[in-house]
Design an enzyme around this catalytic site. Structure first.
Site, mmCIF file in Angstrom:
data_model
loop_
_atom_site.group_PDB
_atom_site.id
_atom_site.type_symbol
_atom_site.label_atom_id
_atom_site.label_comp_id
_atom_site.label_asym_id
_atom_site.label_seq_id
_atom_site.Cartn_x
_atom_site.Cartn_y
_atom_site.Cartn_z
ATOM 1 N N GLU A 107 -82.031 44.638 58.993
ATOM 2 C CA GLU A 107 -80.575 44.474 58.959
ATOM 3 C C GLU A 107 -80.041 44.353 57.532
ATOM 4 O OE1 GLU A 107 -82.470 43.075 61.232
ATOM 5 O OE2 GLU A 107 -81.553 43.445 63.190
ATOM 6 N N HIS A 139 -79.839 33.686 71.102
ATOM 7 C CA HIS A 139 -79.196 34.963 71.433
ATOM 8 C C HIS A 139 -77.811 34.804 72.059
ATOM 9 C CE1 HIS A 139 -82.922 36.802 70.364
ATOM 10 N NE2 HIS A 139 -82.577 37.983 70.815
#
Ligand code: TPP
Ligand code: MG
Lengths: 358, 324
Positions: free
Chosen positions: B60, B129
């Site tokens: 990322e 998450h």
């Protein structure tokens, strides 16, 4: 003291195949960088320059050699130790000094300072002060060059210690995976602040750090302007034509502390003194020019005078330039204006209060 | 006019923008061959090829940085980050680089890029998450942050984001992907930086964005039957924040409830409540009420997980408590 630099060898190489005017130009550019940094240090001590300020002293051949191998199509991204790079690229020393002084006429409008110089026209794409941050950006620029089918390569300049941060490795992987025209140009001045290469990197041979990414790496003497230029030229050609990224580990000696305010207590003072003499890229080049009768003492003297005058003019320009105005505090906030962002009158009102004027 | 899901609205808009401008590329993990973790990019690789729809490795920080660098040279990358939780790995590039480059270099470089990412929690995804971090980015001057609440807004704001020359963080929601709505077929754009009054009401203003706007509209309808008239201000943009629209509404209803999925302390609701306090204090008939996530790493267990999130129940409770 560094043991890894195999010094003077390359200095024996004859300069007979070189154009004398090029050589004299390299000398003049290196001297400009040297004098600019010495005067910058002086201005810092006089509090004309604030913030952190990192000098390129000792790295002149690294920078001028790199620049000599580049074309106007190429892009350069660097770390915060970048005064020399933007000057070598051709930016006006007046506007560079004005930026260090925080003036509106500076290359970044006084908004960036020493660590954040920029010159879009000359494809100098910024000094970046978060270690490693510029590396993925440079890979992205190389991505755009390839995507847009444009000529040129991108230089991802960084320091030796930057090869220990994650962004560097993600960048290596992406550059090779996507076959991008980028050169990872490591300015190996032996230290990241007070940490010697060997104390920070499990692999002290930095040219090897691309091995598991299948990226070719080389080491070059960063105090020899010709050696640096030739190494970059070769790697540049492979990068541009074959989209083959590479690492160049460019070894030099840091003349002073990490930044102007660093007293450099972690290095042995005698060794630093000797290192400065042994690894001075300018005096050694001057000797070569004189020995091989490419320049005479008169040339060296006039060049020094001209450069001193040029740097003095830069300081004068910076001194007399205006500060950025309060009304422009928000001027560069957004490229596309949208609703509900503060404007000039908001800036004026808030600044007046902060300054105790209301 | 078509009836589309939020997912379809995003998918079609991405396709149209790819077709409209060659400098637009999509980048992200599993967006091509895999068709997107949440199928937002489904079919686009087949349609536009790997040059325009780029599968990235799991890096990322690296590929967000690449997108920024490419944007500086005139490309318009649209990056997908699988979920906002993974943005933390890229945050140096977003906060220290993308948001600064235009300003810090005196306007010499632009960063026309979009990062799309779903925020918030559903379906027992547990602590790592299910987080909401849009406030981290909304905090940062130099970024623009938008958060559409329905398919119509998703399309209009995505177009605006892609065509904007600044870095835009585009907040999506897993729980909204299957919601449906009317979407015009024309090339409309929703301006960044403007809120919308999604429902007019007299008694109380509810301020929300993204999925919580859907919850607020449902609650508004429910309370209408009881004679409570709820106005719903949907922020659409978190930065810039449309303070005037919020304030104007609160001045009329004299009551405000702010709801968001993120944690209570230092969250979006705190910013909105502070704004109302500063600019509409004299108009308030009751303290501003905040409804937000309970402050724990979200547990996995089904009931407990749901109970730690703001809900229609907690919104109704809040509204009743200040109208008493
Ligand atoms: C992410 C990050 N960590 C720490 C710092 C503080 N810092 C600034 S320069 C530096 C050393 C970098 O050394 P090197 O990469 O060798 O470059 P040099 O300064 O020698 O040119 C450190 C630790 C920073 N700016 N960014
Ligand atoms: Mg170093």
């Amino acid at each position: 003291m560094r043991t890894t630099v195999n010094k003077p060898r390359s200095h024996m190489i004859s300069l007979e195949h070189e154009a004398p005017s090029d050589l004299r130009h390299y000398y003049a550019q290196m001297l400009l960088l040297r004098r600019f940094e010495e005067r910058t240090s002086e201005m810092y001590v006089k509090a004309k320059i604030g913030g952190y300020c990192h000098l390129n002293l000792g790295e002149e051949a690294t920078i001028v050699g790199l620049n000599a191998a580049l074309t106007p199509d190429d892009y350069v991204f660097t770390n915060y130790r970048e005064h020399g790079y933007i000057l070598a690229r051709g930016a006006d020393p007046k506007r560079v000094m004005a930026e260090l002084f925080g003036k509106e006429t500076g290359v970044s409008g006084g908004r960036g300072g020493s660590m954040h110089l920029f010159d879009a026209e000359r494809h100098f794409m910024g000094g970046y002060a978060i270690v490693g941050g510029q590396v993925p950006l440079a890979v992205g620029a190389a991505y755009a060059l390839k995507y847009q089918g444009r000529p040129g390569v991108v230089i991802a300049q960084m320091g030796d210690a930057t090869t220990n941060i994650g962004a560097f490795y993600e960048s290596l992987n992406l550059a090779k995976l996507w076959q991008l025209p980028v050169i990872f140009f490591i300015v190996n001045n032996g230290y990241g602040m007070g940490t010697a290469v060997e104390r920070g990197s499990s692999e002290p041979n930095l040219a090897k750090k691309g091995a598991s990414f299948r990226i070719h790496g080389e080491r070059v003497d960063g105090t020899d302007v010709i050696a640096v230029r030739d190494a970059v030229r070769r790697l540049r050609q492979k990068a541009e034509q074959d989209h083959e990224p590479a690492i160049l580990d460019v070894v030099s000696f840091r003349f002073r502390g990490h930044s102007v305010i660093d007293a450099d207590r972690y290095r042995d003072a005698g060794a630093v003194r000797r290192g400065r003499e042994k690894f001075d890229p300018i005096t050694s080049f001057a000797t070569r020019l004189l020995d091989q009768q490419i320049a005479d003492q008169a040339f060296l003297d006039t060049t020094a005078q001209q450069i001193d005058a040029e740097v003095q003019a830069a300081i004068d320009f910076a001194t007399t330039s205006p500060d950025p105005q309060a009304a422009d505090l928000y001027t560069f906030m957004y490229a596309t204006p949208v609703a509900n962002t503060p404007a000039a009158d908001d800036a004026l009102r808030a600044v007046r209060i902060n300054r105790g004027e209301e | 006019m078509s009836i589309l899901t939020y997912r379809q609205a995003l998918n079609r808009t991405l396709g149209q923008e790819l077709a409209r401008d060659e400098q637009v590329v999509l980048m992200g993990e599993e967006i091509g061959l895999f068709q997107g973790s949440y199928r937002i990019t489904e079919g686009l690789l087949d349609q536009f090829g790997p040059r325009r729809v780029v599968d990235t490795p799991i890096a990322e920080e690296g590929f967000v940085g690449v997108a920024i660098g490419a944007a500086m040279l005139g490309m318009r990358p649209v990056v997908e980050i699988m979920t906002i939780n993974f943005m933390l790995v890229a945050i140096d590039q977003v906060v220290n680089h993308a948001s600064k480059i235009h300003y810090m270099f005196g306007g010499q470089a632009r960063v026309p890029m979009v990062i799309r990412t779903p925020s918030g929690g559903t379906g027992q995804l547990a602590a790592t998450h299910s987080q909401s971090f849009e406030n981290w980015f909304a905090y940062c001057p130099g970024l623009k942050v938008v958060a559409p609440a329905n398919p119509y807004d998703a399309r209009g704001l995505l177009r605006a984001a892609i065509r904007d020359d600044d870095p835009v963080i585009f907040i999506e929601s897993l729980a909204l992907y299957d919601t449906k709505g009317e979407v015009p077929d024309d090339d409309y754009v929703i301006p960044i930086g403007k809120a919308e009054v999604k429902r007019h009401g007299r008694d109380v203003t509810v301020i929300s964005y993204s999925r919580m706007t859907a919850v607020a509209l449902q609650v508004a309808q429910q309370l209408d039957a009881e004679g409570i008239s709820v106005e719903v201000v949907d922020l659409r943009s978190l930065r810039p924040l449309d303070r005037p629209t919020i304030i104007e509404s609160v001045k009329r209803t004299n009551h405000a409830v702010v709801i968001a999925e993120d944690w209570y302390s230092y969250g979006v609701t705190a910013e909105i409540a502070a704004t109302i306090q500063e600019e509409a204090f004299d108009y308030l008939d009751a303290p501003v009420k905040r409804v937000a996530g309970l402050e724990v790493p979200l547990p996995y267990a089904k009931d407990l997980s749901a109970a730690a999130k703001p809900s229609a129940h907690s919104l109704v409770h809040a509204i009743r408590s200040i109208l008493k």
